[in-house]
Design a protein around this motif. Structure first.
Motif, PDB file in Angstrom:
ATOM      1  N   SER A 153       0.837  -1.190   0.000  1.00 38.41           N
ATOM      2  CA  SER A 153       0.000   0.000   0.000  1.00 38.41           C
ATOM      3  C   SER A 153       0.869   1.236   0.000  1.00 38.41           C
ATOM      4  CB  SER A 153      -0.908   0.029   1.237  1.00 38.41           C
ATOM      5  OG  SER A 153      -1.546   1.284   1.347  1.00 38.41           O
ATOM      6  N   ALA A 154       0.527   2.189  -0.846  1.00 34.57           N
ATOM      7  CA  ALA A 154       1.278   3.440  -0.901  1.00 34.57           C
ATOM      8  C   ALA A 154       1.069   4.286   0.347  1.00 34.57           C
ATOM      9  CB  ALA A 154       0.868   4.237  -2.140  1.00 34.57           C
ATOM     10  N   ASN A 155       0.177   3.868   1.233  1.00 27.42           N
ATOM     11  CA  ASN A 155      -0.083   4.630   2.453  1.00 27.42           C
ATOM     12  C   ASN A 155       0.881   4.304   3.583  1.00 27.42           C
ATOM     13  OD1 ASN A 155      -2.370   6.067   1.480  1.00 27.42           O
ATOM     14  ND2 ASN A 155      -3.590   4.219   1.708  1.00 27.42           N
ATOM     15  N   HIS A 156       1.730   3.309   3.402  1.00 31.32           N
ATOM     16  CA  HIS A 156       2.725   2.959   4.425  1.00 31.32           C
ATOM     17  C   HIS A 156       4.047   3.571   3.981  1.00 31.32           C
ATOM     18  CE1 HIS A 156       3.792   0.622   7.945  1.00 31.32           C
ATOM     19  NE2 HIS A 156       4.889   0.219   7.334  1.00 31.32           N
ATOM     20  N   ARG A 157       4.361   4.769   4.520  1.00 33.28           N
ATOM     21  CA  ARG A 157       5.439   5.546   3.938  1.00 33.28           C
ATOM     22  C   ARG A 157       5.940   6.588   4.929  1.00 33.28           C
ATOM     23  NH1 ARG A 157       1.747   9.436  -0.048  1.00 33.28           N
ATOM     24  NH2 ARG A 157       0.348  10.140   1.603  1.00 33.28           N
ATOM     25  N   PHE A 158       7.121   7.131   4.645  1.00 31.29           N
ATOM     26  CA  PHE A 158       7.577   8.313   5.365  1.00 31.29           C
ATOM     27  C   PHE A 158       8.374   9.196   4.420  1.00 31.29           C
ATOM     28  CE2 PHE A 158      11.019   5.283   6.132  1.00 31.29           C
ATOM     29  CZ  PHE A 158      12.169   6.046   5.970  1.00 31.29           C
ATOM     30  N   SER A 159       8.383  10.492   4.730  1.00 29.06           N
ATOM     31  CA  SER A 159       9.034  11.472   3.869  1.00 29.06           C
ATOM     32  C   SER A 159       9.706  12.544   4.705  1.00 29.06           C
ATOM     33  CB  SER A 159       8.017  12.164   2.945  1.00 29.06           C
ATOM     34  OG  SER A 159       7.289  11.258   2.159  1.00 29.06           O
ATOM     35  N   PHE A 160      10.800  13.090   4.157  1.00 29.70           N
ATOM     36  CA  PHE A 160      11.413  14.311   4.653  1.00 29.70           C
ATOM     37  C   PHE A 160      11.195  15.347   3.562  1.00 29.70           C
ATOM     38  CE2 PHE A 160      13.457  10.744   6.668  1.00 29.70           C
ATOM     39  CZ  PHE A 160      13.371  11.104   8.009  1.00 29.70           C
ATOM     40  N   TYR A 161      10.590  16.473   3.909  1.00 26.19           N
ATOM     41  CA  TYR A 161      10.038  17.340   2.878  1.00 26.19           C
ATOM     42  C   TYR A 161       9.883  18.771   3.380  1.00 26.19           C
ATOM     43  CZ  TYR A 161       5.518  17.580   5.290  1.00 26.19           C
ATOM     44  OH  TYR A 161       4.521  17.831   6.202  1.00 26.19           O
ATOM     45  N   ILE A 162       9.590  19.689   2.436  1.00 32.46           N
ATOM     46  CA  ILE A 162       9.186  21.041   2.794  1.00 32.46           C
ATOM     47  C   ILE A 162       7.664  21.081   2.803  1.00 32.46           C
ATOM     48  CG2 ILE A 162       9.299  23.491   2.232  1.00 32.46           C
ATOM     49  CD1 ILE A 162      11.821  22.904   0.610  1.00 32.46           C
ATOM     50  N   ASP A 163       7.114  21.480   3.919  1.00 31.37           N
ATOM     51  CA  ASP A 163       5.666  21.568   4.062  1.00 31.37           C
ATOM     52  C   ASP A 163       5.176  22.910   3.532  1.00 31.37           C
ATOM     53  OD1 ASP A 163       3.032  20.975   4.969  1.00 31.37           O
ATOM     54  OD2 ASP A 163       3.393  22.188   6.761  1.00 31.37           O
ATOM     55  N   ASP A 164       4.281  22.869   2.556  1.00 31.12           N
ATOM     56  CA  ASP A 164       3.686  24.083   2.011  1.00 31.12           C
ATOM     57  C   ASP A 164       2.655  24.615   3.005  1.00 31.12           C
ATOM     58  OD1 ASP A 164       2.648  26.096   0.381  1.00 31.12           O
ATOM     59  OD2 ASP A 164       1.270  24.722  -0.619  1.00 31.12           O
ATOM     60  N   ASN A 165       2.982  25.741   3.617  1.00 27.95           N
ATOM     61  CA  ASN A 165       2.110  26.285   4.666  1.00 27.95           C
ATOM     62  C   ASN A 165       2.061  27.805   4.558  1.00 27.95           C
ATOM     63  OD1 ASN A 165       0.505  26.524   6.928  1.00 27.95           O
ATOM     64  ND2 ASN A 165       2.206  26.322   8.369  1.00 27.95           N
ATOM     65  N   SER A 166       1.494  28.286   3.444  1.00 29.52           N
ATOM     66  CA  SER A 166       1.358  29.717   3.206  1.00 29.52           C
ATOM     67  C   SER A 166       2.722  30.400   3.292  1.00 29.52           C
ATOM     68  CB  SER A 166       0.362  30.314   4.201  1.00 29.52           C
ATOM     69  OG  SER A 166       0.131  31.681   3.928  1.00 29.52           O
ATOM     70  N   THR A 167       2.892  31.324   4.225  1.00 29.60           N
ATOM     71  CA  THR A 167       4.168  32.033   4.356  1.00 29.60           C
ATOM     72  C   THR A 167       5.122  31.350   5.318  1.00 29.60           C
ATOM     73  OG1 THR A 167       3.241  33.430   6.096  1.00 29.60           O
ATOM     74  CG2 THR A 167       3.097  34.257   3.828  1.00 29.60           C
ATOM     75  N   ASN A 168       4.755  30.207   5.856  1.00 33.27           N
ATOM     76  CA  ASN A 168       5.584  29.490   6.829  1.00 33.27           C
ATOM     77  C   ASN A 168       6.012  28.128   6.292  1.00 33.27           C
ATOM     78  OD1 ASN A 168       5.399  31.506   8.942  1.00 33.27           O
ATOM     79  ND2 ASN A 168       3.274  30.840   9.197  1.00 33.27           N
ATOM     80  N   ILE A 174       7.100  13.495   7.712  1.00 31.02           N
ATOM     81  CA  ILE A 174       5.756  12.928   7.799  1.00 31.02           C
ATOM     82  C   ILE A 174       5.878  11.414   7.841  1.00 31.02           C
ATOM     83  CG2 ILE A 174       5.483  13.040   5.286  1.00 31.02           C
ATOM     84  CD1 ILE A 174       2.480  13.477   5.769  1.00 31.02           C
ATOM     85  N   ILE A 175       5.144  10.790   8.748  1.00 32.04           N
ATOM     86  CA  ILE A 175       5.137   9.331   8.909  1.00 32.04           C
ATOM     87  C   ILE A 175       3.705   8.850   8.750  1.00 32.04           C
ATOM     88  CG2 ILE A 175       5.592   7.411  10.484  1.00 32.04           C
ATOM     89  CD1 ILE A 175       7.647   9.294  11.868  1.00 32.04           C
ATOM     90  N   GLN A 176       3.504   7.869   7.902  1.00 35.54           N
ATOM     91  CA  GLN A 176       2.167   7.307   7.741  1.00 35.54           C
ATOM     92  C   GLN A 176       2.216   5.814   7.995  1.00 35.54           C
ATOM     93  OE1 GLN A 176      -0.004   7.563   3.891  1.00 35.54           O
ATOM     94  NE2 GLN A 176      -1.713   8.258   5.132  1.00 35.54           N
ATOM     95  N   ASP A 177       1.354   5.374   8.892  1.00 36.41           N
ATOM     96  CA  ASP A 177       1.241   3.963   9.257  1.00 36.41           C
ATOM     97  C   ASP A 177       0.044   3.376   8.522  1.00 36.41           C
ATOM     98  OD1 ASP A 177       0.976   1.495  10.408  1.00 36.41           O
ATOM     99  OD2 ASP A 177       1.142   2.188  12.465  1.00 36.41           O
ATOM    100  N   ASP A 178       0.300   2.391   7.685  1.00 40.31           N
ATOM    101  CA  ASP A 178      -0.759   1.813   6.861  1.00 40.31           C
ATOM    102  C   ASP A 178      -1.926   1.300   7.698  1.00 40.31           C
ATOM    103  OD1 ASP A 178      -1.992   0.842   4.507  1.00 40.31           O
ATOM    104  OD2 ASP A 178      -1.200  -1.150   4.919  1.00 40.31           O
ATOM    105  N   SER A 179      -1.639   0.695   8.854  1.00 40.70           N
ATOM    106  CA  SER A 179      -2.710   0.134   9.662  1.00 40.70           C
ATOM    107  C   SER A 179      -3.599   1.214  10.268  1.00 40.70           C
ATOM    108  CB  SER A 179      -2.134  -0.733  10.790  1.00 40.70           C
ATOM    109  OG  SER A 179      -1.326   0.038  11.655  1.00 40.70           O
ATOM    110  N   ALA A 180      -3.001   2.382  10.563  1.00 40.65           N
ATOM    111  CA  ALA A 180      -3.770   3.464  11.177  1.00 40.65           C
ATOM    112  C   ALA A 180      -4.390   4.390  10.134  1.00 40.65           C
ATOM    113  CB  ALA A 180      -2.875   4.272  12.108  1.00 40.65           C
ATOM    114  N   ARG A 181      -3.852   4.370   8.926  1.00 36.71           N
ATOM    115  CA  ARG A 181      -4.327   5.262   7.867  1.00 36.71           C
ATOM    116  C   ARG A 181      -4.295   6.724   8.314  1.00 36.71           C
ATOM    117  NH1 ARG A 181      -4.592   2.242   3.136  1.00 36.71           N
ATOM    118  NH2 ARG A 181      -5.498   0.233   3.580  1.00 36.71           N
ATOM    119  N   SER A 182      -3.268   7.104   9.052  1.00 37.64           N
ATOM    120  CA  SER A 182      -3.200   8.470   9.545  1.00 37.64           C
ATOM    121  C   SER A 182      -1.774   8.986   9.427  1.00 37.64           C
ATOM    122  CB  SER A 182      -3.662   8.551  11.000  1.00 37.64           C
ATOM    123  OG  SER A 182      -2.845   7.750  11.821  1.00 37.64           O
ATOM    124  N   ASN A 183      -1.662  10.299   9.321  1.00 40.19           N
ATOM    125  CA  ASN A 183      -0.362  10.937   9.181  1.00 40.19           C
ATOM    126  C   ASN A 183       0.117  11.502  10.503  1.00 40.19           C
ATOM    127  OD1 ASN A 183      -0.258  10.522   6.406  1.00 40.19           O
ATOM    128  ND2 ASN A 183      -1.247  12.445   5.940  1.00 40.19           N
TER     129      ASN A 183
END
Length: 286
Positions: A153-168, A174-183
């Protein structure tokens, strides 16, 4: 490691006797400053200034006697339009549109249908990356530097990234656990800049995790959260892959990338200091 003033590193770099391989549990080391391990084709033609990168070897594999715990033998990109460009100043430029490098169970894998023998856990991992963000004035969507996924499942993943958050807009993970389906997301608390920077990410428990810049723990966060999530790269699953520079379906980084290192362990303070000093000696960052 290639040292000196040749095409493999920046002219401003200086020699360092230390190597990241001297610290145990190094599983990923993609060094865009070392032309010896970068190719304009599938591993036979050494890179030269301005070439497109088709392959970069994982020094955690090649400098550790073919260590099958490494996260693949190399990253690759076979599509011309998706290849980053290499500079003899010691970095790869990812265009923010569709450039990325990838390893999976059939390309850059350590054994048949097996990317790696390693299982990473997000409560015991340390990552370093040296990068110059080219969208420092602001980004319009999340930009991924490093991405890993496992299972079917592509939902079991982690990333190091720039978060797009307006001016911040900030570096984070980000860590996503496939069993929890949550970030689970953590940002650094420090907006992106136009400078070359060295970032440290330390995941060592659910209550004591860090992401900070230029070997200065006060420039970031030291109380981030994580989850006890395993990412097993040894299974024969078509979805298993690691990426640098973005992913196949978007969120690509517009950046100059110098180094990316991953240890399958939470390093101690002395070890982190050694790696950061090494990275600074290569690029004079801080």
């Amino acid at each position: 490691i290639m040292l000196g003033l040749g095409s493999s590193i920046s002219k401003t770099s200086k020699k360092s006797a230390f190597s990241p391989t001297r610290i145990k549990d190094l599983v990923g080391w993609w060094d865009f400053s070392d032309s010896k391990y970068i190719y304009s084709d599938s591993g036979s033609t050494s890179i030269t200034n301005g070439d497109s990168i088709q392959q970069i070897n994982n020094k955690a594999f090649h400098l550790q006697n073919g260590n099958v715990g490494a996260l693949g033998t190399h990253l690759t990109q076979g599509t011309s339009g998706n290849k980053p460009l290499w500079s003899s100043s010691g970095y790869a430029t990812f265009d923010g549109s569709d450039d990325y490098l990838i390893a999976n169970i059939t390309s850059g894998n350590v054994a048949t249908n097996k990317l790696s023998e390693t299982t990473l856990n997000t409560t015991g991992m340390t990552m370093f990356y040296v990068v110059n963000t080219l969208n420092s004035a602001g980004i319009s969507s999340d930009e991924i530097l490093f991405h890993a996924r496992t299972t079917n499942s592509a939902n079991h993943r982690f990333s190091f990234y720039i978060d797009d958050n307006s001016t911040n807009d900030q570096w984070g993970y980000i860590i996503q656990d496939d069993s929890a389906r949550s970030n689970l997301q953590n940002q650094s608390g420090r907006n992106i800049t136009a400078n070359i920077e060295s970032w440290t990410v330390l995941l060592d428990s659910t209550s004591a995790n860090s992401i900070y810049v230029n070997n200065n723990a006060s420039q970031g966060i030291a109380n981030g959260t994580s989850s006890n999530t395993n990412y097993n790269f040894s299974e024969n699953e078509a979805n298993i892959a690691i990426f640098i520079g973005g992913i196949a379906d978007g969120n690509n980084a517009k950046a100059r990338v110098y180094q990316v290192l991953i240890y399958d362990r939470a390093l101690d303070a002395k070890e982190i200091e050694l790696v950061n000093r090494y990275l600074n000696s290569r690029n004079k960052i801080f």
